[in-house]
Motif scaffolding. Structure first.
Motif, PDB file in Angstrom:
ATOM      1  N   GLY A  72      -3.776  68.791  82.039  1.00  0.00           N
ATOM      2  CA  GLY A  72      -5.068  68.626  82.685  1.00  0.00           C
ATOM      3  C   GLY A  72      -4.950  68.803  84.179  1.00  0.00           C
ATOM      4  N   ARG A  73      -5.680  67.971  84.931  1.00  0.00           N
ATOM      5  CA  ARG A  73      -5.679  68.109  86.388  1.00  0.00           C
ATOM      6  C   ARG A  73      -5.825  66.750  87.045  1.00  0.00           C
ATOM      7  NH1 ARG A  73     -11.708  70.189  88.222  1.00  0.00           N
ATOM      8  NH2 ARG A  73     -12.913  68.673  86.994  1.00  0.00           N
ATOM      9  N   VAL A  74      -5.328  66.680  88.263  1.00  0.00           N
ATOM     10  CA  VAL A  74      -5.488  65.486  89.092  1.00  0.00           C
ATOM     11  C   VAL A  74      -5.823  65.959  90.496  1.00  0.00           C
ATOM     12  CG1 VAL A  74      -2.967  65.399  89.396  1.00  0.00           C
ATOM     13  CG2 VAL A  74      -4.359  63.435  90.033  1.00  0.00           C
ATOM     14  N   SER A  75      -6.938  65.476  91.030  1.00  0.00           N
ATOM     15  CA  SER A  75      -7.421  65.879  92.346  1.00  0.00           C
ATOM     16  C   SER A  75      -7.691  64.634  93.182  1.00  0.00           C
ATOM     17  CB  SER A  75      -8.701  66.714  92.212  1.00  0.00           C
ATOM     18  OG  SER A  75      -9.215  67.069  93.478  1.00  0.00           O
ATOM     19  N   LEU A  76      -7.006  64.540  94.302  1.00  0.00           N
ATOM     20  CA  LEU A  76      -7.145  63.381  95.190  1.00  0.00           C
ATOM     21  C   LEU A  76      -6.884  62.074  94.452  1.00  0.00           C
ATOM     22  CD1 LEU A  76     -10.332  64.424  97.194  1.00  0.00           C
ATOM     23  CD2 LEU A  76      -7.960  64.596  97.941  1.00  0.00           C
ATOM     24  N   GLY A  77      -5.938  62.115  93.535  1.00  0.00           N
ATOM     25  CA  GLY A  77      -5.612  60.928  92.754  1.00  0.00           C
ATOM     26  C   GLY A  77      -4.116  60.745  92.632  1.00  0.00           C
ATOM     27  N   THR A  78      -3.716  59.812  91.773  1.00  0.00           N
ATOM     28  CA  THR A  78      -2.303  59.538  91.557  1.00  0.00           C
ATOM     29  C   THR A  78      -2.039  59.349  90.067  1.00  0.00           C
ATOM     30  OG1 THR A  78      -2.598  57.136  91.820  1.00  0.00           O
ATOM     31  CG2 THR A  78      -2.075  58.398  93.806  1.00  0.00           C
ATOM     32  N   ILE A  79      -0.879  59.816  89.633  1.00  0.00           N
ATOM     33  CA  ILE A  79      -0.372  59.565  88.291  1.00  0.00           C
ATOM     34  C   ILE A  79       1.049  59.047  88.442  1.00  0.00           C
ATOM     35  CG2 ILE A  79       0.305  60.587  86.092  1.00  0.00           C
ATOM     36  CD1 ILE A  79      -1.975  62.494  86.288  1.00  0.00           C
ATOM     37  N   THR A  80       1.311  57.885  87.878  1.00  0.00           N
ATOM     38  CA  THR A  80       2.606  57.234  88.021  1.00  0.00           C
ATOM     39  C   THR A  80       3.121  56.801  86.659  1.00  0.00           C
ATOM     40  OG1 THR A  80       1.938  56.374  90.186  1.00  0.00           O
ATOM     41  CG2 THR A  80       3.886  55.391  89.169  1.00  0.00           C
ATOM     42  N   ALA A  81       4.375  57.123  86.381  1.00  0.00           N
ATOM     43  CA  ALA A  81       5.056  56.640  85.175  1.00  0.00           C
ATOM     44  C   ALA A  81       6.270  55.854  85.639  1.00  0.00           C
ATOM     45  CB  ALA A  81       5.467  57.799  84.273  1.00  0.00           C
ATOM     46  N   ARG A  82       6.315  54.586  85.304  1.00  0.00           N
ATOM     47  CA  ARG A  82       7.376  53.712  85.798  1.00  0.00           C
ATOM     48  C   ARG A  82       7.841  52.771  84.705  1.00  0.00           C
ATOM     49  NH1 ARG A  82       5.378  48.661  86.439  1.00  0.00           N
ATOM     50  NH2 ARG A  82       3.114  48.401  86.708  1.00  0.00           N
ATOM     51  N   ARG A  83       8.984  52.173  84.948  1.00  0.00           N
ATOM     52  CA  ARG A  83       9.515  51.164  84.047  1.00  0.00           C
ATOM     53  C   ARG A  83       8.868  49.815  84.336  1.00  0.00           C
ATOM     54  NH1 ARG A  83      15.939  52.637  84.837  1.00  0.00           N
ATOM     55  NH2 ARG A  83      15.873  54.728  83.907  1.00  0.00           N
ATOM     56  N   PRO A  84       8.932  48.897  83.373  1.00  0.00           N
ATOM     57  CA  PRO A  84       8.366  47.560  83.637  1.00  0.00           C
ATOM     58  C   PRO A  84       9.077  46.907  84.801  1.00  0.00           C
ATOM     59  CG  PRO A  84       8.815  47.850  81.293  1.00  0.00           C
ATOM     60  CD  PRO A  84       9.444  49.015  81.996  1.00  0.00           C
ATOM     61  N   GLY A  85       8.320  46.270  85.667  1.00  0.00           N
ATOM     62  CA  GLY A  85       8.901  45.601  86.816  1.00  0.00           C
ATOM     63  C   GLY A  85       9.459  44.252  86.438  1.00  0.00           C
ATOM     64  N   PRO A  86      10.422  43.738  87.213  1.00  0.00           N
ATOM     65  CA  PRO A  86      10.979  42.407  86.925  1.00  0.00           C
ATOM     66  C   PRO A  86       9.946  41.317  87.150  1.00  0.00           C
ATOM     67  CG  PRO A  86      11.756  43.208  89.053  1.00  0.00           C
ATOM     68  CD  PRO A  86      10.995  44.343  88.427  1.00  0.00           C
ATOM     69  N   LEU A  87      10.113  40.225  86.446  1.00  0.00           N
ATOM     70  CA  LEU A  87       9.226  39.096  86.629  1.00  0.00           C
ATOM     71  C   LEU A  87       9.387  38.532  88.036  1.00  0.00           C
ATOM     72  CD1 LEU A  87       9.661  37.245  83.218  1.00  0.00           C
ATOM     73  CD2 LEU A  87       7.795  38.747  83.926  1.00  0.00           C
ATOM     74  N   ARG A  88       8.262  38.326  88.702  1.00  0.00           N
ATOM     75  CA  ARG A  88       8.289  37.784  90.061  1.00  0.00           C
ATOM     76  C   ARG A  88       8.382  36.273  90.032  1.00  0.00           C
ATOM     77  NH1 ARG A  88       3.626  40.286  93.692  1.00  0.00           N
ATOM     78  NH2 ARG A  88       4.867  39.117  95.211  1.00  0.00           N
ATOM     79  N   ARG A  89       9.243  35.741  90.904  1.00  0.00           N
ATOM     80  CA  ARG A  89       9.373  34.292  90.993  1.00  0.00           C
ATOM     81  C   ARG A  89       8.141  33.713  91.678  1.00  0.00           C
ATOM     82  NH1 ARG A  89      14.947  32.792  93.724  1.00  0.00           N
ATOM     83  NH2 ARG A  89      14.105  30.739  93.243  1.00  0.00           N
TER      84      ARG A  89
END
Length: 239
Positions: free
Chosen positions: A196-213
Motif C-alpha cells: 500500500g502507501r504511507v504519506s506523512l505518516g509512520t509505520i513501526t514494527a518493534r519487539r515488546p518493550g520491557p516492563l517499566r518500574r
C-alpha cells in the motif's frame, strides 16, 4: 473504526457448506503436519510404519481437514501453527476471518491480547493510530497480508520471536518506516507483508518493550538516598 468481512477470494475458497476444514492446504501446511508426525515418531507415540503411512497421506492431502485427521491424536510440535483456520484450545471462540477492514480517523484503535488474526487486513488511517500487538495473538494462518493506506497517521506492530515483517511493496512518501529485524537464531514462524502507501505518516514494527518500574514518590526517593534516614515516628523528647 469498522470491521468488515468479505467472501474468500482466489487461493482461499471454501467448499460448498463453508466448513473451515474444507479449505485447501498449502505446501507449508503439509510440511508442518509432517513435522508434527516426525516429532511424534521420535517420542515413540507412533511406530515407523505409522509414520511412513501418515507422511505419505500428508504429502498428498488436499484440505485442512485431511491434515487434521492425520494429527488429531498427537500433540502439536513446539512452535507449529494450527492445521486449521481456527483458534487453538483456550483461545477466544469463533473462526479467524479471511478479510478484516479497519478504519481509524483522528482516533486510536488497537488489537491486543488473544485476538484472532485474519488472513488479510485492510487498514485505512487518517490522522489516527492503530496498534496491532501479536505477542498473544491467535495465528491461524502462516502469514498475514496488510494493505495499508496511512495518511498522517501511525501504524504500530508489536511482534514477537519468529515473526518477520516485510515492506518491499510499500510506497513511502515523506514518511518514516522502521522495522526491527528478527533474530537470525530463531526460525520464522509467521510472516507479515505490508503493501500500500504511507504519506506523512509512520509505520513501526518493534519487539515488546520491557516492563517499566513504577516511579517512586518524592518521599520514597528521599528516604532511599545514601545517608538519609527516616524520621522518628514522634516529636523529639526534651532532655
Amino acid at each position: 473504526m469498522a470491521d468488515d468481512v468479505s467472501a474468500p477470494g482466489p487461493g482461499g475458497e471454501l467448499a460448498p457448506g463453508g466448513e473451515p476444514g474444507a479449505l485447501r492446504a498449502s505446501h507449508d501446511d503439509r510440511d508442518r503436519a509432517v513435522e508434527v508426525l516426525r516429532v511424534a515418531a521420535g517420542d515413540g507415540r507412533i511406530t515407523a510404519e505409522e509414520l511412513d503411512e501418515r507422511v505419505g497421506a500428508a504429502l498428498t492431502a488436499r484440505t485442512y481437514g485431511e491434515l487434521a485427521a492425520l494429527t488429531a491424536d498427537l500433540p502439536a510440535a513446539p512452535g507449529s501453527l494450527p492445521l486449521a483456520p481456527g483458534p487453538p484450545p483456550g483461545a477466544p471462540g469463533g473462526t479467524a476471518k479471511e478479510l478484516v477492514r479497519i478504519e481509524c480517523d483522528t482516533g486510536t484503535a488497537h488489537r491486543d491480547g488473544p485476538w484472532l488474526v485474519p488472513r488479510r487486513l485492510e487498514v485505512r488511517l487518517n490522522r489516527g493510530t492503530l496498534t496491532l500487538d501479536f505477542t498473544e495473538a491467535v495465528l491461524s494462518w502462516p502469514s498475514l497480508e496488510i494493505d495499508a493506506d496511512v495518511q498522517t497517521g501511525s501504524l504500530i506492530l508489536v511482534t514477537g520471536p519468529g515473526i518477520f515483517v516485510g515492506t518491499d511493496d510499500l510506497a513511502i512518501q515523506t514518511s518514516s518506516v522502521k522495522v526491527h529485524p528478527p533474530s537470525p537464531d530463531i526460525p520464522v514462524r509467521f510472516r507479515i507483508d505490508i503493501s500500500g502507501r504511507v504519506s506523512l505518516g509512520t509505520i513501526t514494527a518493534r519487539r515488546p518493550g520491557p516492563l517499566r518500574r513504577p516511579r517512586r514518590s518524592f518521599w520514597q526517593w528521599l528516604l532511599r538516598r545514601p545517608g538519609r534516614r527516616a524520621l522518628p515516628p514522634g516529636p523529639p523528647q526534651n532532655p
